[in-house]
Structures are given as structure tokens and as C-alpha cells.
Design a protein around this motif. Structure first.
Motif, PDB file in Angstrom:
ATOM      1  N   GLY A  70       0.778  -1.179  -0.039  1.00 34.33           N
ATOM      2  CA  GLY A  70      -0.077  -0.024   0.100  1.00 34.33           C
ATOM      3  C   GLY A  70       0.719   1.009  -0.031  1.00 34.33           C
ATOM      4  N   ASP A  71       2.169   1.279   0.408  1.00 35.40           N
ATOM      5  CA  ASP A  71       3.104   2.463   0.120  1.00 35.40           C
ATOM      6  C   ASP A  71       4.228   2.117  -0.323  1.00 35.40           C
ATOM      7  OD1 ASP A  71       4.198   1.056   2.220  1.00 35.40           O
ATOM      8  OD2 ASP A  71       3.529   2.147   3.942  1.00 35.40           O
ATOM      9  N   THR A  72       4.522   1.173  -1.221  1.00 33.06           N
ATOM     10  CA  THR A  72       5.643   1.097  -1.914  1.00 33.06           C
ATOM     11  C   THR A  72       5.264   0.595  -3.348  1.00 33.06           C
ATOM     12  OG1 THR A  72       6.600   0.253   0.163  1.00 33.06           O
ATOM     13  CG2 THR A  72       7.922  -0.415  -1.835  1.00 33.06           C
ATOM     14  N   ILE A  73       5.867   1.018  -4.383  1.00 30.98           N
ATOM     15  CA  ILE A  73       6.100   0.787  -5.660  1.00 30.98           C
ATOM     16  C   ILE A  73       7.293   0.542  -6.053  1.00 30.98           C
ATOM     17  CG2 ILE A  73       3.850   1.906  -6.023  1.00 30.98           C
ATOM     18  CD1 ILE A  73       5.423   4.263  -7.332  1.00 30.98           C
ATOM     19  N   ILE A  75       9.644   1.125  -9.847  1.00 28.56           N
ATOM     20  CA  ILE A  75       9.500   1.579 -11.046  1.00 28.56           C
ATOM     21  C   ILE A  75      11.023   1.317 -11.629  1.00 28.56           C
ATOM     22  CG2 ILE A  75       9.442   3.739 -12.430  1.00 28.56           C
ATOM     23  CD1 ILE A  75       7.780   5.104 -10.379  1.00 28.56           C
ATOM     24  N   GLY A  76      11.007   0.608 -12.808  1.00 25.65           N
ATOM     25  CA  GLY A  76      12.406   0.210 -13.503  1.00 25.65           C
ATOM     26  C   GLY A  76      13.449  -0.407 -12.417  1.00 25.65           C
ATOM     27  N   GLY A  77      13.080  -1.183 -11.528  1.00 24.23           N
ATOM     28  CA  GLY A  77      13.966  -1.879 -10.555  1.00 24.23           C
ATOM     29  C   GLY A  77      14.251  -0.909  -9.383  1.00 24.23           C
ATOM     30  N   THR A  78      13.702   0.055  -9.276  1.00 21.28           N
ATOM     31  CA  THR A  78      13.944   1.117  -8.008  1.00 21.28           C
ATOM     32  C   THR A  78      12.721   0.925  -7.076  1.00 21.28           C
ATOM     33  OG1 THR A  78      15.236   2.678  -9.582  1.00 21.28           O
ATOM     34  CG2 THR A  78      14.388   3.261  -7.270  1.00 21.28           C
ATOM     35  N   ARG A  79      12.780   0.424  -5.901  1.00 18.77           N
ATOM     36  CA  ARG A  79      11.930   0.548  -5.006  1.00 18.77           C
ATOM     37  C   ARG A  79      11.833   2.018  -4.394  1.00 18.77           C
ATOM     38  NH1 ARG A  79      10.506  -5.002  -2.500  1.00 18.77           N
ATOM     39  NH2 ARG A  79      10.361  -6.083  -4.635  1.00 18.77           N
ATOM     40  N   ILE A  80      10.363   2.410  -4.408  1.00 15.55           N
ATOM     41  CA  ILE A  80      10.054   3.655  -4.095  1.00 15.55           C
ATOM     42  C   ILE A  80       8.909   3.608  -2.941  1.00 15.55           C
ATOM     43  CG2 ILE A  80       9.206   5.846  -4.871  1.00 15.55           C
ATOM     44  CD1 ILE A  80      10.162   4.981  -7.672  1.00 15.55           C
ATOM     45  N   ARG A  81       9.402   4.388  -1.714  1.00 14.45           N
ATOM     46  CA  ARG A  81       8.315   4.262  -0.681  1.00 14.45           C
ATOM     47  C   ARG A  81       7.602   5.719  -0.850  1.00 14.45           C
ATOM     48  NH1 ARG A  81       5.801   4.975   3.818  1.00 14.45           N
ATOM     49  NH2 ARG A  81       5.998   3.865   5.711  1.00 14.45           N
ATOM     50  N   LEU A  82       6.193   5.729  -0.928  1.00 15.90           N
ATOM     51  CA  LEU A  82       5.603   6.926  -0.966  1.00 15.90           C
ATOM     52  C   LEU A  82       5.905   7.624   0.265  1.00 15.90           C
ATOM     53  CD1 LEU A  82       2.107   5.634  -2.290  1.00 15.90           C
ATOM     54  CD2 LEU A  82       3.847   6.326  -3.517  1.00 15.90           C
ATOM     55  N   ALA A  83       6.021   9.066   0.069  1.00 14.62           N
ATOM     56  CA  ALA A  83       6.247   9.856   1.028  1.00 14.62           C
ATOM     57  C   ALA A  83       5.193  10.255   1.853  1.00 14.62           C
ATOM     58  CB  ALA A  83       7.078  11.275   0.381  1.00 14.62           C
ATOM     59  N   GLY A  84       5.496  10.364   3.164  1.00 13.41           N
ATOM     60  CA  GLY A  84       4.466  10.999   4.143  1.00 13.41           C
ATOM     61  C   GLY A  84       3.537  10.130   4.630  1.00 13.41           C
ATOM     62  N   LYS A  96      -4.184  -6.104   2.188  1.00 14.28           N
ATOM     63  CA  LYS A  96      -4.320  -6.330   0.520  1.00 14.28           C
ATOM     64  C   LYS A  96      -5.390  -5.500   0.030  1.00 14.28           C
ATOM     65  CE  LYS A  96      -3.233 -11.110   1.234  1.00 14.28           C
ATOM     66  NZ  LYS A  96      -3.419 -11.791   2.284  1.00 14.28           N
ATOM     67  N   ASN A  97      -6.270  -4.740   0.626  1.00 14.76           N
ATOM     68  CA  ASN A  97      -7.000  -3.700   0.261  1.00 14.76           C
ATOM     69  C   ASN A  97      -6.234  -2.427  -0.209  1.00 14.76           C
ATOM     70  OD1 ASN A  97      -9.182  -5.527   0.942  1.00 14.76           O
ATOM     71  ND2 ASN A  97     -10.109  -4.028   2.505  1.00 14.76           N
ATOM     72  N   ALA A  98      -5.360  -2.042   0.635  1.00 15.14           N
ATOM     73  CA  ALA A  98      -4.513  -0.918   0.441  1.00 15.14           C
ATOM     74  C   ALA A  98      -3.708  -1.334  -0.959  1.00 15.14           C
ATOM     75  CB  ALA A  98      -3.508  -0.652   1.475  1.00 15.14           C
ATOM     76  N   LYS A  99      -3.214  -2.407  -0.979  1.00 13.51           N
ATOM     77  CA  LYS A  99      -2.416  -2.796  -2.131  1.00 13.51           C
ATOM     78  C   LYS A  99      -2.989  -2.652  -3.567  1.00 13.51           C
ATOM     79  CE  LYS A  99       0.176  -6.020  -4.698  1.00 13.51           C
ATOM     80  NZ  LYS A  99       0.945  -7.451  -4.599  1.00 13.51           N
ATOM     81  N   TRP A 100      -4.562  -3.194  -3.471  1.00 12.45           N
ATOM     82  CA  TRP A 100      -5.292  -3.020  -4.625  1.00 12.45           C
ATOM     83  C   TRP A 100      -5.911  -1.854  -4.894  1.00 12.45           C
ATOM     84  CZ3 TRP A 100      -4.540  -6.449  -8.237  1.00 12.45           C
ATOM     85  CH2 TRP A 100      -4.266  -7.608  -7.871  1.00 12.45           C
ATOM     86  N   THR A 101      -6.007  -1.107  -3.776  1.00 13.17           N
ATOM     87  CA  THR A 101      -6.173   0.253  -4.051  1.00 13.17           C
ATOM     88  C   THR A 101      -5.113   1.081  -5.038  1.00 13.17           C
ATOM     89  OG1 THR A 101      -7.420   0.479  -2.260  1.00 13.17           O
ATOM     90  CG2 THR A 101      -6.920   2.505  -2.909  1.00 13.17           C
ATOM     91  N   LEU A 102      -4.171   0.997  -4.591  1.00  8.46           N
ATOM     92  CA  LEU A 102      -2.813   1.359  -5.110  1.00  8.46           C
ATOM     93  C   LEU A 102      -2.587   0.915  -6.475  1.00  8.46           C
ATOM     94  CD1 LEU A 102      -0.723   3.607  -4.917  1.00  8.46           C
ATOM     95  CD2 LEU A 102       0.811   1.615  -3.641  1.00  8.46           C
TER      96      LEU A 102
END
Length: 187
Positions: A70-73, A75-84, A96-102
Motif C-alpha cells: 500500500g505504500d511501496t512501488i 519503477i524500473g527496478g527502483t523500490r520507492i516508498r510513497l512519502a509522508g 491487501k485492500n491497500a495494495k489493490w487500491t494502489l
């Protein structure tokens, strides 16, 4: 390995270990052949090779996102945590609901990640945007699948939280306050 390759490897290791931002390595090689003609002597040929290595910290990354939770994606092999924000872990209630919302927010979209230089559990922290300019963190809080993490956002997303969301996502709230229950307790 020749001395050039070893020097390049040392340079790259030093550069990549200093900052959490993704890097772009640009290597340019130029070869020039110079032929010198002196009367009554055989022509002299000189070959000169120049290599220019430039390491650039990436300020922004664009691409299709692979949603991890739910707060991690990715992009092109770089793990990114959504800020804040803080979203439930996959094995927590609503994880799982948070993941599927994202997933539904990112599906078929090119995501733009703007890095702030922070690192969280080996993930680069970034503010991520949809093509229409909407902030992914704000959208997750607005959807009730994440809560504002004031320590890192400065309260930027607090006004978007739904009433009672901290009771619903109590594990996220407890984690932020340092009161996470021991592993193995029922949710």
C-alpha cells in the motif's frame, strides 16, 4: 581486469554508496587517429582514446509502476516508498485492500516519482504523481487506505484523513507512536 575498469569500478562504488537517490551512469568513449607525415620518414600514427564517465543523481523517475504494497512501488527496478504516509502491511488488516487500491490508481499509468533524498528500509522515498498531477500519497489517504505520517509529512495529508481512520488502521497508528504489539498477537 585492466586498470581503467578497476578505476571505473572504484568510482562507481564510491558514488553509489554516498546517496540513496538512484544514479544514472553516462560513459562516453572517443577514439581519434592522428597521422603525422614528416618528409623522408615513414608516417607516424597515433591512436588516442578518451573516456568520460559522468555519474548523475536522478531527481525524478518516470515509468510504469509495479505495486509492492500500500505504500511501496517499483519503477524500473527502483523500490520507492510513497512519502509522508503509512499503509497497512500485507499481513495486517486491510493490507491487501491497500495494495489493490494502489494497483487500481497506478494501472496503465506512467507514474512520476520525485525523490527527496531519504531512504526507508532500503527503499528510496519519493513523492509520486499520476499523469494528471494527483499525488499518490494524497489519493491513498483520501481513499482511507493509508494515514498521514506527520513525522515525515509535516501534516501535509492529515486534512485528507477520513474520520475514524486511525481506529480502522490501528496498527499503522501504533507503529507511528512506537506501540506496535508483539508479533503473534491476533489482530
Amino acid at each position: 581486469m585492466d586498470s581503467f575498469a578497476m578505476g571505473l569500478l572504484r568510482l562507481l562504488l564510491r558514488a553509489f554508496s554516498r546517496s540513496s537517490r538512484p544514479k544514472l551512469v553516462v560513459v562516453e568513449r572517443e577514439t581519434s587517429v592522428i597521422e603525422e607525415r614528416i618528409p623522408r620518414r615513414p608516417p607516424a600514427v597515433t591512436v588516442r582514446q578518451t573516456t568520460h564517465v559522468q555519474i548523475v543523481e536522478v531527481q525524478e523517475l518516470r515509468g510504469r509502476a509495479w505495486v509492492i504494497d500500500g505504500d511501496t512501488i517499483d519503477i524500473g527496478g527502483t523500490r520507492i516508498r510513497l512519502a509522508g504516509i503509512d499503509a497497512p502491511e500485507m499481513d495486517h488488516p486491510y493490507g491487501k485492500n491497500a495494495k489493490w487500491t494502489l494497483v487500481n490508481l497506478c494501472k496503465g499509468q506512467e507514474i512520476r516519482a520525485v525523490f527527496d533524498g531519504d531512504l526507508s528500509h532500503d527503499r528510496t522515498v519519493a513523492t509520486c504523481y499520476l499523469p494528471d498531477g494527483r499525488d499518490l500519497s494524497a489519493e491513498m489517504v483520501r481513499a482511507g487506505m493509508a494515514i498521514d505520517w506527520r513525522k515525515f509529512s509535516g501534516g501535509k495529508y492529515a486534512g485528507l484523513e477520513q474520520p475514524g481512520i486511525r481506529r480502522k488502521l490501528w496498527r499503522c497508528d501504533a507503529r507511528q507512536k512506537g506501540r506496535m504489539p508483539p508479533a503473534g498477537l491476533p489482530d
